[in-house]
Motif scaffolding. Structure first.
Motif, PDB file in Angstrom:
ATOM      1  N   ASP A  73      -2.337  20.787   7.389  1.00 25.66           N
ATOM      2  CA  ASP A  73      -0.938  21.070   7.718  1.00 25.66           C
ATOM      3  C   ASP A  73      -0.602  20.626   9.135  1.00 25.66           C
ATOM      4  N   ALA A  74      -1.544  20.790  10.064  1.00 26.46           N
ATOM      5  CA  ALA A  74      -1.306  20.407  11.461  1.00 26.46           C
ATOM      6  C   ALA A  74      -1.246  18.886  11.643  1.00 26.46           C
ATOM      7  N   GLN A  75      -1.813  18.125  10.713  1.00 25.06           N
ATOM      8  CA  GLN A  75      -1.851  16.666  10.804  1.00 25.06           C
ATOM      9  C   GLN A  75      -0.716  16.002  10.026  1.00 25.06           C
ATOM     10  N   TRP A  76       0.144  16.787   9.384  1.00 22.50           N
ATOM     11  CA  TRP A  76       1.160  16.246   8.479  1.00 22.50           C
ATOM     12  C   TRP A  76       2.548  16.721   8.877  1.00 22.50           C
ATOM     13  N   LYS A  77       3.485  15.793   9.015  1.00 22.20           N
ATOM     14  CA  LYS A  77       4.877  16.112   9.317  1.00 22.20           C
ATOM     15  C   LYS A  77       5.683  15.969   8.025  1.00 22.20           C
ATOM     16  N   LYS A  78       6.150  17.092   7.495  1.00 19.10           N
ATOM     17  CA  LYS A  78       6.935  17.079   6.257  1.00 19.10           C
ATOM     18  C   LYS A  78       8.343  16.588   6.542  1.00 19.10           C
ATOM     19  N   THR A  79       8.837  15.689   5.678  1.00 21.81           N
ATOM     20  CA  THR A  79      10.195  15.163   5.827  1.00 21.81           C
ATOM     21  C   THR A  79      11.003  15.288   4.537  1.00 21.81           C
ATOM     22  N   ASN A  80      10.337  15.551   3.425  1.00 22.19           N
ATOM     23  CA  ASN A  80      10.996  15.593   2.114  1.00 22.19           C
ATOM     24  C   ASN A  80      10.149  16.482   1.203  1.00 22.19           C
ATOM     25  N   GLY A  81      10.392  17.793   1.237  1.00 17.37           N
ATOM     26  CA  GLY A  81       9.502  18.697   0.508  1.00 17.37           C
ATOM     27  C   GLY A  81       8.134  18.634   1.152  1.00 17.37           C
ATOM     28  N   HIS A  82       7.102  18.361   0.351  1.00 17.44           N
ATOM     29  CA  HIS A  82       5.768  18.219   0.943  1.00 17.44           C
ATOM     30  C   HIS A  82       5.443  16.767   1.304  1.00 17.44           C
ATOM     31  N   TYR A  83       6.380  15.841   1.065  1.00 13.62           N
ATOM     32  CA  TYR A  83       6.187  14.435   1.441  1.00 13.62           C
ATOM     33  C   TYR A  83       6.502  14.249   2.921  1.00 13.62           C
ATOM     34  N   GLY A  84       5.919  13.222   3.516  1.00 15.82           N
ATOM     35  CA  GLY A  84       6.148  12.995   4.931  1.00 15.82           C
ATOM     36  C   GLY A  84       5.224  11.939   5.482  1.00 15.82           C
ATOM     37  N   TYR A  85       4.657  12.225   6.676  1.00 15.49           N
ATOM     38  CA  TYR A  85       3.789  11.244   7.317  1.00 15.49           C
ATOM     39  C   TYR A  85       2.743  11.922   8.182  1.00 15.49           C
ATOM     40  N   GLY A  86       1.691  11.158   8.460  1.00 19.36           N
ATOM     41  CA  GLY A  86       0.620  11.594   9.332  1.00 19.36           C
ATOM     42  C   GLY A  86      -0.005  10.391  10.005  1.00 19.36           C
ATOM     43  N   CYS A  87      -0.979  10.649  10.826  1.00 18.36           N
ATOM     44  CA  CYS A  87      -1.696   9.600  11.555  1.00 18.36           C
ATOM     45  C   CYS A  87      -3.064   9.431  10.895  1.00 18.36           C
ATOM     46  N   ALA A  88      -3.470   8.182  10.668  1.00 18.42           N
ATOM     47  CA  ALA A  88      -4.743   7.959   9.976  1.00 18.42           C
ATOM     48  C   ALA A  88      -5.389   6.652  10.410  1.00 18.42           C
ATOM     49  N   CYS A  89      -6.697   6.603  10.250  1.00 19.51           N
ATOM     50  CA  CYS A  89      -7.461   5.357  10.368  1.00 19.51           C
ATOM     51  C   CYS A  89      -8.083   5.102   9.003  1.00 19.51           C
ATOM     52  N   MET A  90      -7.995   3.851   8.569  1.00 14.31           N
ATOM     53  CA  MET A  90      -8.486   3.486   7.246  1.00 14.31           C
ATOM     54  C   MET A  90      -9.279   2.191   7.333  1.00 14.31           C
ATOM     55  N   LYS A  91     -10.407   2.152   6.650  1.00 13.33           N
ATOM     56  CA  LYS A  91     -11.163   0.908   6.484  1.00 13.33           C
ATOM     57  C   LYS A  91     -10.686   0.327   5.162  1.00 13.33           C
ATOM     58  N   VAL A  92     -10.053  -0.849   5.235  1.00 13.32           N
ATOM     59  CA  VAL A  92      -9.357  -1.403   4.078  1.00 13.32           C
ATOM     60  C   VAL A  92      -9.590  -2.896   3.906  1.00 13.32           C
ATOM     61  N   VAL A  93      -9.336  -3.352   2.699  1.00 16.15           N
ATOM     62  CA  VAL A  93      -9.215  -4.768   2.396  1.00 16.15           C
ATOM     63  C   VAL A  93      -7.721  -5.001   2.200  1.00 16.15           C
ATOM     64  N   VAL A  94      -7.181  -6.010   2.863  1.00 10.80           N
ATOM     65  CA  VAL A  94      -5.751  -6.276   2.759  1.00 10.80           C
ATOM     66  C   VAL A  94      -5.485  -7.664   2.182  1.00 10.80           C
ATOM     67  N   ASP A  95      -4.291  -7.803   1.628  1.00 11.27           N
ATOM     68  CA  ASP A  95      -3.758  -9.102   1.229  1.00 11.27           C
ATOM     69  C   ASP A  95      -2.705  -9.424   2.280  1.00 11.27           C
ATOM     70  N   ARG A  96      -3.053 -10.283   3.206  1.00 13.73           N
ATOM     71  CA  ARG A  96      -2.163 -10.574   4.334  1.00 13.73           C
ATOM     72  C   ARG A  96      -0.857 -11.222   3.887  1.00 13.73           C
ATOM     73  N   SER A  97      -0.911 -12.083   2.892  1.00 19.93           N
ATOM     74  CA  SER A  97       0.306 -12.772   2.466  1.00 19.93           C
ATOM     75  C   SER A  97       1.312 -11.806   1.838  1.00 19.93           C
ATOM     76  N   GLU A  98       0.829 -10.779   1.192  1.00 22.52           N
ATOM     77  CA  GLU A  98       1.702  -9.784   0.559  1.00 22.52           C
ATOM     78  C   GLU A  98       1.913  -8.549   1.434  1.00 22.52           C
ATOM     79  N   ARG A  99       1.152  -8.456   2.542  1.00 19.18           N
ATOM     80  CA  ARG A  99       1.203  -7.281   3.436  1.00 19.18           C
ATOM     81  C   ARG A  99       0.903  -6.007   2.662  1.00 19.18           C
ATOM     82  N   ARG A 100      -0.156  -6.077   1.830  1.00 18.79           N
ATOM     83  CA  ARG A 100      -0.554  -4.955   0.992  1.00 18.79           C
ATOM     84  C   ARG A 100      -1.997  -4.557   1.274  1.00 18.79           C
ATOM     85  N   VAL A 101      -2.265  -3.270   1.140  1.00 17.80           N
ATOM     86  CA  VAL A 101      -3.638  -2.773   1.150  1.00 17.80           C
ATOM     87  C   VAL A 101      -4.132  -2.899  -0.288  1.00 17.80           C
ATOM     88  N   VAL A 102      -5.224  -3.605  -0.475  1.00 14.37           N
ATOM     89  CA  VAL A 102      -5.776  -3.828  -1.804  1.00 14.37           C
ATOM     90  C   VAL A 102      -6.796  -2.753  -2.162  1.00 14.37           C
TER      91      VAL A 102
END
Length: 124
Positions: A73-102
């Motif tokens: 709860d302390a790491q999450w800012k609610k903006t729409n019911g329980h939906y919202g945003y937080g801060c995170a670090c992720m190890k990911v594979v991306v598709d740069r041309s589509e700007r997507r996390v694969v």
């Protein structure tokens, strides 16, 4: 002008190589990306880091393989019911041309303060 052309051709060649590797089943490199993880509505999620916005999931569309970060709860800012945003670090594979996390190999929630104090990140 020739420098710009060379950079563009290099970028195109890199994108083609990544597409060929992905099609051939070659493992794509993991990137560590940290920033604002937005989940404003069901199954819609993005990660906004110093390079811009990366789509993680779209409702009725593509979704990255792997688990999203889990926030307290302390790491999450609610903006729409329980939906919202937080801060995170992720190890990911991306598709740069589509700007997507694969694929998400790992994801860790961080204190909101970590992203708020990062001057390279836009405000959430």
């Amino acid at each position: 002008m020739s420098t710009l052309l060379f950079a563009l051709l290099s970028w195109v060649a890199q994108a083609q190589a990544q597409a060929q590797q992905a099609a051939a089943g070659v493992a794509q490199p993991l990137e560590n990306r940290c920033g604002w993880f937005h989940n404003p509505t069901p199954n819609n999620a993005t990660l906004t880091d110093r390079d811009g916005e990366w789509v993680v999931s779209t409702q009725g569309g593509d979704s990255a393989e792997g688990d999203w970060p889990v926030f307290t709860d302390a790491q999450w800012k609610k903006t729409n019911g329980h939906y919202g945003y937080g801060c995170a670090c992720m190890k990911v594979v991306v598709d740069r041309s589509e700007r997507r996390v694969v694929r998400i190999a790992s994801a860790a929630a961080k204190p909101l303060k970590a992203c708020r104090e990062d001057r390279a990140l836009p405000k959430p």
